[in-house]
Design a protein around this motif. Structure first.
Motif, mmCIF file in Angstrom:
data_model
loop_
_atom_site.group_PDB
_atom_site.id
_atom_site.type_symbol
_atom_site.label_atom_id
_atom_site.label_comp_id
_atom_site.label_asym_id
_atom_site.label_seq_id
_atom_site.Cartn_x
_atom_site.Cartn_y
_atom_site.Cartn_z
ATOM 1 N N SER A 38 -10.123 1.329 -2.323
ATOM 2 C CA SER A 38 -10.452 0.810 -1.005
ATOM 3 C C SER A 38 -11.949 0.573 -0.865
ATOM 4 O O SER A 38 -12.758 1.383 -1.336
ATOM 5 C CB SER A 38 -9.996 1.779 0.092
ATOM 6 O OG SER A 38 -8.630 1.647 0.367
ATOM 7 N N GLU B 267 -3.632 -1.031 -6.130
ATOM 8 C CA GLU B 267 -3.624 -1.921 -4.976
ATOM 9 C C GLU B 267 -5.004 -1.886 -4.327
ATOM 10 O O GLU B 267 -5.736 -0.899 -4.444
ATOM 11 C CB GLU B 267 -2.572 -1.481 -3.951
ATOM 12 C CG GLU B 267 -1.152 -1.872 -4.298
ATOM 13 C CD GLU B 267 -0.834 -3.330 -3.973
ATOM 14 O OE1 GLU B 267 -1.772 -4.080 -3.596
ATOM 15 O OE2 GLU B 267 0.333 -3.721 -4.103
ATOM 16 N N LEU C 276 0.821 -1.207 0.000
ATOM 17 C CA LEU C 276 0.000 0.000 0.000
ATOM 18 C C LEU C 276 0.856 1.259 0.000
ATOM 19 O O LEU C 276 0.523 2.254 -0.659
ATOM 20 C CB LEU C 276 -0.932 -0.004 1.216
ATOM 21 C CG LEU C 276 -2.050 -1.056 1.208
ATOM 22 C CD1 LEU C 276 -2.782 -1.049 2.538
ATOM 23 C CD2 LEU C 276 -3.019 -0.798 0.064
ATOM 24 N N TYR D 167 -6.736 7.926 -4.815
ATOM 25 C CA TYR D 167 -7.359 7.055 -3.821
ATOM 26 C C TYR D 167 -8.856 7.018 -4.091
ATOM 27 O O TYR D 167 -9.518 8.062 -4.121
ATOM 28 C CB TYR D 167 -7.102 7.581 -2.410
ATOM 29 C CG TYR D 167 -7.531 6.640 -1.302
ATOM 30 C CD1 TYR D 167 -6.645 5.689 -0.806
ATOM 31 C CD2 TYR D 167 -8.807 6.702 -0.750
ATOM 32 C CE1 TYR D 167 -7.020 4.811 0.202
ATOM 33 C CE2 TYR D 167 -9.188 5.833 0.256
ATOM 34 C CZ TYR D 167 -8.292 4.893 0.732
ATOM 35 O OH TYR D 167 -8.667 4.032 1.733
ATOM 36 N N HIS E 195 -4.483 -5.167 4.122
ATOM 37 C CA HIS E 195 -5.072 -4.177 3.213
ATOM 38 C C HIS E 195 -5.622 -2.952 3.950
ATOM 39 O O HIS E 195 -6.086 -2.010 3.299
ATOM 40 C CB HIS E 195 -6.211 -4.824 2.414
ATOM 41 C CG HIS E 195 -5.766 -5.919 1.486
ATOM 42 N ND1 HIS E 195 -5.347 -5.674 0.190
ATOM 43 C CD2 HIS E 195 -5.650 -7.256 1.672
ATOM 44 C CE1 HIS E 195 -5.014 -6.818 -0.380
ATOM 45 N NE2 HIS E 195 -5.182 -7.793 0.495
ATOM 46 N N GLN E 196 -5.541 -2.958 5.274
ATOM 47 C CA GLN E 196 -6.207 -1.902 6.044
ATOM 48 C C GLN E 196 -5.484 -0.560 5.944
ATOM 49 O O GLN E 196 -4.281 -0.464 6.159
ATOM 50 C CB GLN E 196 -6.311 -2.305 7.513
ATOM 51 C CG GLN E 196 -7.102 -1.315 8.366
ATOM 52 C CD GLN E 196 -7.283 -1.817 9.788
ATOM 53 O OE1 GLN E 196 -7.481 -3.002 10.001
ATOM 54 N NE2 GLN E 196 -7.209 -0.921 10.749
ATOM 55 N N VAL E 197 -6.247 0.471 5.622
ATOM 56 C CA VAL E 197 -5.741 1.848 5.550
ATOM 57 C C VAL E 197 -6.313 2.626 6.727
ATOM 58 O O VAL E 197 -7.503 2.506 7.043
ATOM 59 C CB VAL E 197 -6.169 2.516 4.223
ATOM 60 C CG1 VAL E 197 -5.776 3.992 4.217
ATOM 61 C CG2 VAL E 197 -5.557 1.791 3.040
ATOM 62 N N GLY F 249 -7.214 -1.622 -1.042
ATOM 63 C CA GLY F 249 -7.213 -1.176 0.340
ATOM 64 C C GLY F 249 -8.554 -1.448 0.987
ATOM 65 O O GLY F 249 -9.491 -1.927 0.340
ATOM 66 N N ILE G 268 -4.855 3.419 -5.269
ATOM 67 C CA ILE G 268 -5.452 2.483 -4.321
ATOM 68 C C ILE G 268 -6.969 2.551 -4.447
ATOM 69 O O ILE G 268 -7.551 3.638 -4.474
ATOM 70 C CB ILE G 268 -5.045 2.808 -2.867
ATOM 71 C CG1 ILE G 268 -3.531 2.642 -2.681
ATOM 72 C CG2 ILE G 268 -5.795 1.909 -1.881
ATOM 73 C CD1 ILE G 268 -3.021 3.078 -1.321
#
Length: 335
Positions: A221, A245, A213, A276, A262-264, A247, A219
């Protein structure tokens, strides 16, 4: 600048390769030291690591306390703890910072216990300020800021009575300075220590991360609004289509939709991608703190009042199960 009262960073290395979080902390230490009017120092131990001194200097280090020994090629607790406590005792920094890695989380408590000083773990921000306690005024002490109670509040912690003030800091939360090759650092070779090596590394098994990440330019998410683990495939499909990626918010991870890697957010990874895309994420402060440094933010949510829209450059009020397939179709039509 005097070596004493410096802001010191423990430089984590493995086989001569410096950890990125240590370079981030040198940059933050430079900022803190400038506010305090002191220097930045670095404690660097390992095998043939002196070649990394110019990099540390370019990011703002004034003094590097260096100890080279082949047996220090990889981290082991006993000799590293002895060296770190010796350097702190001899050169008396007022602040010492460690990366909140497996190494930093092992070393820092050992050093704090030996020196009988405080330690705040997993900080996400550091500031300088004043503090009043028991009728005593403390000037220019370290504010150690971190999430607490499961990330539901942000706590500011101080350890004003004893020095050094010590913190471990999460990876990715501090911006790295632009290197300045004109900067130079003074090298101080740490006097020979009678080091014990009670443990020996026989073999090492390294596993590459499947999720990056921090290094991602894009990203996508998903949050709790995705609904189910099966529905999360739509997030993966969009990410795969645009080369991103995957997230997730903490709520999505806690619900079992996707793995914690995967946690943001404040209790996950702090990211600053070029783009994002937040899908079904309400935008709680803990999540926003981990991604609001993104260059461009697109938010998709059915709730027009969702907090995520307050930081998004582009907001789409709609059902992600309708919006995302259209985004995928539009992208594929262009390529």
């Amino acid at each position: 600048m005097s070596n004493e009262q410096s802001v010191m960073v423990y430089i984590q290395q493995d086989s001569g390769k410096l950890a990125e979080v240590s370079l981030e902390l040198v940059s933050k230490a430079r900022d803190l030291a400038d506010k305090l009017g002191v220097g930045v120092s670095a404690a660097l131990f390992g095998e043939k690591v002196s070649q990394e001194v110019p990099l540390l200097a370019s990011l703002g280090t004034d003094t590097v306390y260096l100890y080279e020994e082949p047996k220090l090629k990889h981290y082991t607790p006993v000799p590293y703890t002895k060296l770190m406590t010796q350097v702190i005792a001899d050169y008396k920094p007022q602040i010492v910072l460690y990366g909140a890695t497996t190494t930093g989380r092992d070393l820092a408590p050992r050093v704090a216990s030996y020196l009988k000083v405080g330690l705040t773990a997993d900080c996400t921000d550091l500031q300088i300020g004043d503090h009043s306690q028991g009728g005593t005024e403390y000037k220019n002490i370290l504010y150690q800021i971190r999430p607490a109670f499961g990330g539901n509040i942000i706590a500011t912690i101080v350890c004003p009575e004893k020095k050094p003030q010590m913190s471990t800091v999460r990876e990715g939360v501090m911006r790295m300075n632009t290197p300045d090759s004109n900067r130079k650092a003074n090298i101080v070779k740490v006097p020979g220590a009678d080091l014990d090596f009670p443990s020996e590394i026989i073999d090492r098994v390294l596993e590459e991360k499947t999720v990056n990440l921090k290094g991602a330019n894009i990203i996508v998410s998903g949050g709790f609004g995705v609904g189910t683990k099966e529905n999360f495939r739509l997030i993966r499909e969009l990410a795969e289509t645009i080369g991103a990626e995957v997230g997730a918010s903490r709520a999505a991870v806690d619900a079992g939709f996707v793995a914690k890697d995967h946690q943001v957010g404040q209790t996950g990874t702090t990211v600053r991608p070029k783009l994002y895309i937040a899908c079904g994420i309400s935008g709680a402060i803990q999540h926003r703190a981990g991604m609001d440094g993104s260059a461009r933010i697109i938010a998709i949510n059915t709730d027009p009042e969702a907090p995520i829209f307050s930081i998004a450059q582009y907001g789409i009020v709609g059902d992600l199960f309708e919006v995302i397939p259209r985004m995928i179709k539009a992208y594929k039509a262009r390529v």
